[in-house]
Design an enzyme around this catalytic site. Structure first.
Site, PDB file in Angstrom:
ATOM      1  N   HIS A 147       3.638  -2.338   3.226  1.00 41.72           N
ATOM      2  CA  HIS A 147       3.613  -0.978   2.678  1.00 41.72           C
ATOM      3  C   HIS A 147       4.918  -0.668   1.945  1.00 41.72           C
ATOM      4  CE1 HIS A 147       0.580  -0.823   5.876  1.00 41.72           C
ATOM      5  NE2 HIS A 147       0.047   0.190   5.224  1.00 41.72           N
ATOM      6  N   ASP A 162       0.815  -1.213   0.000  1.00 40.14           N
ATOM      7  CA  ASP A 162       0.000   0.000   0.000  1.00 40.14           C
ATOM      8  C   ASP A 162       0.851   1.266   0.000  1.00 40.14           C
ATOM      9  OD1 ASP A 162      -2.236  -1.569   0.120  1.00 40.14           O
ATOM     10  OD2 ASP A 162      -3.018  -0.712   1.982  1.00 40.14           O
TER      11      ASP A 162
END
Length: 233
Positions: free
Chosen positions: A194, A49
């Site tokens: 992430h 992400d």
């Protein structure tokens, strides 16, 4: 007196319910939400992400290439604008790109027009890179209430969450990140890491370790769309 006492309790209960709804990874009021896929096959989807981010995203790409793994990157629109060549590299190396909003602001207590613009602007950027087919979406911070799921359901769009969360957004201890993944993972899992935000050297090392350990256990890695297809989604 009963009314005076009861009303605050009702309001408190409503607020708690809304808070629980906003943060649930497995339930929303409208449309499709996928946190994992039911399967007995040892297969998982690795997702990232908040990118693309120079330095961090390249390091992740290098590890994925070395392991021969394709992943799914849920990208923030404004980061695509800033680092278009990097986003294009992710796509060119065979990974899936998904929509993670334009600004990464939480899409709760926002108007339909605001939410629609967040989705549409990022969709346009992804299409401009050459992304074809279905565009999957993941809400910033996984947060949603009514408007976002309603808009997604109107367009038949899938909301992708996760069931394995090492919390590398808040922690960079490699051993802890690795153990959180290995303890929670199971066939059909969607793993959240992430590649955006602050530098995450622990994430890079943990991803490398996790890929090796899961492969040693017989797991294979697919994109989110491939995982959903296995489950008939």
């Amino acid at each position: 007196m009963r009314w005076a006492v009861g009303t605050p309790l009702v309001v408190l209960g409503l607020l708690v319910g809304l808070w629980q709804l906003s943060r649930s990874w497995t339930f929303q009021l409208f449309g499709e939400l996928h946190a994992r896929v039911e399967t007995s096959e040892k297969v998982v989807a690795l997702t990232f992400d908040d990118g693309p981010r120079p330095g961090q995203t390249e390091a992740i790409l290098d590890i994925l290439k070395r392991h021969g793994v394709r992943a799914s990157f849920f990208m923030v629109g404004r980061n695509i604008e800033r680092h278009r060549e990097l986003a294009a590299r992710v796509l060119a190396e065979g990974h899936q790109l998904g929509n993670h909003s334009y600004s990464h602001r939480r899409l709760i207590f926002k108007s339909p027009s605001y939410v629609r613009e967040e989705l549409d602007r990022t969709d346009a950027l992804l299409r401009g890179l050459g992304v074809e087919g279905e565009l999957l979406f993941r809400a910033p911070n996984g947060k949603k209430l009514v408007v976002l799921p309603w808009l997604l359901s109107r367009s038949g769009r899938k909301h992708i969450t996760f069931d394995v969360v090492p919390r590398d957004d808040a922690e960079q201890d490699v051993e802890l990140l690795t153990s959180r993944v290995m303890e929670a993972v199971r066939p059909g899992s969607i793993i959240l890491f992430h590649d955006g935000g602050q530098e995450k050297p622990g994430t890079v090392k943990a991803v490398d370790i996790v890929l090796g350990r899961l492969r040693a256990q017989g797991y294979r890695f697919v994109t989110v769309s491939e995982l959903l297809a296995l489950g008939g989604g």
